[in-house]
Design an enzyme around this catalytic site. Structure first.
Site, PDB file in Angstrom:
ATOM      1  N   ASP A   1      -0.043 -24.642   7.148  1.00  0.00           N
ATOM      2  CA  ASP A   1      -0.422 -25.876   6.455  1.00  0.00           C
ATOM      3  C   ASP A   1      -1.929 -26.109   6.389  1.00  0.00           C
ATOM      4  O   ASP A   1      -2.405 -26.842   5.523  1.00  0.00           O
ATOM      5  CB  ASP A   1       0.202 -27.080   7.177  1.00  0.00           C
ATOM      6  CG  ASP A   1      -0.298 -27.168   8.624  1.00  0.00           C
ATOM      7  OD1 ASP A   1      -0.245 -26.134   9.330  1.00  0.00           O
ATOM      8  OD2 ASP A   1      -0.747 -28.251   9.034  1.00  0.00           O
TER       9      ASP A   1
ATOM     10  N   ARG B   1       1.369 -14.462   5.908  1.00  0.00           N
ATOM     11  CA  ARG B   1       1.819 -15.832   6.230  1.00  0.00           C
ATOM     12  C   ARG B   1       0.641 -16.830   6.176  1.00  0.00           C
ATOM     13  O   ARG B   1      -0.428 -16.579   6.726  1.00  0.00           O
ATOM     14  CB  ARG B   1       2.442 -15.836   7.630  1.00  0.00           C
ATOM     15  CG  ARG B   1       2.971 -17.206   8.071  1.00  0.00           C
ATOM     16  CD  ARG B   1       1.992 -17.969   8.905  1.00  0.00           C
ATOM     17  NE  ARG B   1       2.537 -19.239   9.386  1.00  0.00           N
ATOM     18  CZ  ARG B   1       1.811 -20.195   9.942  1.00  0.00           C
ATOM     19  NH1 ARG B   1       0.523 -20.041  10.088  1.00  0.00           N
ATOM     20  NH2 ARG B   1       2.369 -21.316  10.361  1.00  0.00           N
ATOM     21  N   VAL B   2       0.857 -17.944   5.531  1.00  0.00           N
ATOM     22  CA  VAL B   2      -0.138 -19.022   5.493  1.00  0.00           C
ATOM     23  C   VAL B   2       0.556 -20.302   5.946  1.00  0.00           C
ATOM     24  O   VAL B   2       1.668 -20.596   5.511  1.00  0.00           O
ATOM     25  CB  VAL B   2      -0.708 -19.210   4.064  1.00  0.00           C
ATOM     26  CG1 VAL B   2      -1.644 -20.399   4.016  1.00  0.00           C
ATOM     27  CG2 VAL B   2      -1.427 -17.951   3.601  1.00  0.00           C
TER      28      VAL B   2
ATOM     29  N   THR C   1      -5.438 -24.748  16.321  1.00  0.00           N
ATOM     30  CA  THR C   1      -6.210 -25.113  15.126  1.00  0.00           C
ATOM     31  C   THR C   1      -7.362 -25.995  15.573  1.00  0.00           C
ATOM     32  O   THR C   1      -7.323 -26.534  16.676  1.00  0.00           O
ATOM     33  CB  THR C   1      -5.316 -25.918  14.144  1.00  0.00           C
ATOM     34  OG1 THR C   1      -4.382 -25.039  13.560  1.00  0.00           O
ATOM     35  CG2 THR C   1      -6.075 -26.570  13.029  1.00  0.00           C
TER      36      THR C   1
ATOM     37  N   THR D   1      -2.384 -30.586  13.009  1.00  0.00           N
ATOM     38  CA  THR D   1      -2.221 -29.386  13.811  1.00  0.00           C
ATOM     39  C   THR D   1      -0.788 -29.300  14.309  1.00  0.00           C
ATOM     40  O   THR D   1      -0.207 -30.319  14.697  1.00  0.00           O
ATOM     41  CB  THR D   1      -3.180 -29.349  15.013  1.00  0.00           C
ATOM     42  OG1 THR D   1      -2.778 -28.254  15.857  1.00  0.00           O
ATOM     43  CG2 THR D   1      -3.173 -30.628  15.831  1.00  0.00           C
ATOM     44  N   GLY D   2      -0.248 -28.097  14.288  1.00  0.00           N
ATOM     45  CA  GLY D   2       1.120 -27.945  14.770  1.00  0.00           C
ATOM     46  C   GLY D   2       1.829 -26.834  14.038  1.00  0.00           C
ATOM     47  O   GLY D   2       1.190 -26.021  13.366  1.00  0.00           O
TER      48      GLY D   2
HETATM   49  N1  ASP Z   1      -0.900 -25.526  11.733  1.00  0.00           N
HETATM   50  C1  ASP Z   1      -1.421 -24.236  12.050  1.00  0.00           C
HETATM   51  C2  ASP Z   1      -0.610 -23.185  11.354  1.00  0.00           C
HETATM   52  O1  ASP Z   1       0.594 -23.324  11.264  1.00  0.00           O
HETATM   53  C3  ASP Z   1      -1.435 -23.973  13.513  1.00  0.00           C
HETATM   54  C4  ASP Z   1      -1.792 -25.139  14.397  1.00  0.00           C
HETATM   55  O2  ASP Z   1      -2.177 -26.184  13.934  1.00  0.00           O
HETATM   56  O3  ASP Z   1      -1.696 -25.034  15.615  1.00  0.00           O
HETATM   57  O4  ASP Z   1      -1.152 -22.185  10.946  1.00  0.00           O
END
Ligand code: ASP
Length: 328
Positions: A222, A219-220, A191, A242-243
């Site tokens: 956060d 799929r969505v 992200t 992010t995560g």
């Molecule tokens: N949070 C983002 C998602 O789950 C991916 C990411 O931040 O690495 O779509």
């Protein structure tokens, strides 16, 4: 006596913090050459977007500018560098929020916007809504005459092989579709995001992502969800996360950080660390960047690394991936 604003108290030094994701990093997987490319892109993003703040621009303009630049890079999982869905397409999510007004905009599953963060800003400023998704978001982007791109603009060999690996792994491992959120999360995410404070003491946050490699059924995560991936309120702070999105959704991470600052009087650093620690305890990998109106910031993460950096006066960008701070 009326309380004076931060700008009136003369504390309003502009500052910008960015991240390029926390979910795809391992020390072994990152060659020296790739590491240099990431650090260079983080540096130039900081310098360009900080110029906006230095020239008196708003934190909203700066976070949009920073995210746009990272969306234009093939390195990060957002915009041009977005990962492929199971069907070999891209479905991008983004959001933006202004701390002064609590106005927010978001798009989910948008497929044609070259810069999804600008589509999110258009939702915020040019529609009566907060969030648009799927074909509707695409129609809106066309209607707003935002810059669009065909699938080949987003496609790269790197992302294609990641999809093939993920599909192969999935057919070897029936548990992938179990309800255990930590199963096989490593390496599928990524992200970009930015938080900033401007001279007037207004904060803003923006986040943009291609989501999860091999995602399907719309799929969505956060990132486009106000309160989970992004939040900004002048009275507490601005946050971009992010995560592993499913955890960040369930724990309303971005708003949780702001709530701890606002209701408990924690500093931004204490609040971010506490929320990220709570996620670690339940197996949710990732991190947040956060900033308050006085310019205190945090870059807290529980993963092996997080592409990240910050810049304040004197045009010195600090960029890092793992622990060590590299200063230009
Ligand atoms: N949070 C983002 C998602 O789950 C991916 C990411 O931040 O690495 O779509």
């Amino acid at each position: 006596m009326m309380s004076r604003t931060i700008a009136e108290r003369g504390e309003g030094r502009p500052k910008l913090v960015i991240h390029g994701g926390a979910g795809t990093i391992s020390r072994e997987g990152l060659t020296g050459e790739l590491e240099t490319q990431y650090l260079e892109t983080l540096r130039s993003t900081l310098l360009h977007a900080f110029e906006i703040l230095e020239k008196g621009g708003s934190s909203l303009d700066a976070v949009e500018g920073a995210v746009r630049e990272m969306e234009d890079s093939p390195l990060f999982n957002a915009g041009r560098g977005s990962v492929f869905t199971h069907d070999g397409k891209v479905e991008m999510d983004a959001s933006i929020m202004e701390g002064r007004t609590l106005k927010a905009g978001a798009v989910a599953g948008i497929t044609i916007a070259r810069n999804p963060v600008s589509a999110a800003r258009a939702v915020m400023e040019k529609s009566p809504h907060v969030m648009l998704c799927g074909v509707g978001a695409d129609d809106f982007a066309r209607h707003m005459k935002l810059e669009t791109a065909e699938l080949n603009y987003f496609s790269s060999d790197r992302r294609w092989s990641e999809l093939q690996e993920e599909i192969a792994r999935e057919s070897d491992d029936e548990s992938t579709w179990s309800t255990s959120l930590s199963e096989g999360s490593r390496g599928k995410f990524g992200t970009v995001g930015a938080v900033a404070v401007d001279r007037a003491g207004n904060v803003a946050a923006a986040t943009s992502t291609g989501g999860m490699t091999n995602k399907r059924y719309g799929r969505v995560g956060d990132s486009p969800i106000i309160g989970a991936g992004t939040y900004a309120d002048n009275s507490s702070c601005a946050v971009s996360a992010t995560g592993h999105g499913e955890y960040f959704l369930r724990y309303a991470v971005a708003h949780d950080v702001c709530a701890l600052v606002s209701y408990k009087g924690l500093t931004v650093e204490q609040a971010a660390q506490l929320v990220i620690e709570k996620l670690r305890n339940v197996g949710g990998e990732g991190g947040v960047i956060a900033i308050d109106a006085a310019g205190h910031h945090s870059m807290a993460f529980n993963s092996e690394g997080m592409y990240r950096g910050w810049i304040v006066a004197e045009r010195k960008p600090y960029v890092m991936i793992f622990d060590a701070v590299k200063k230009e």
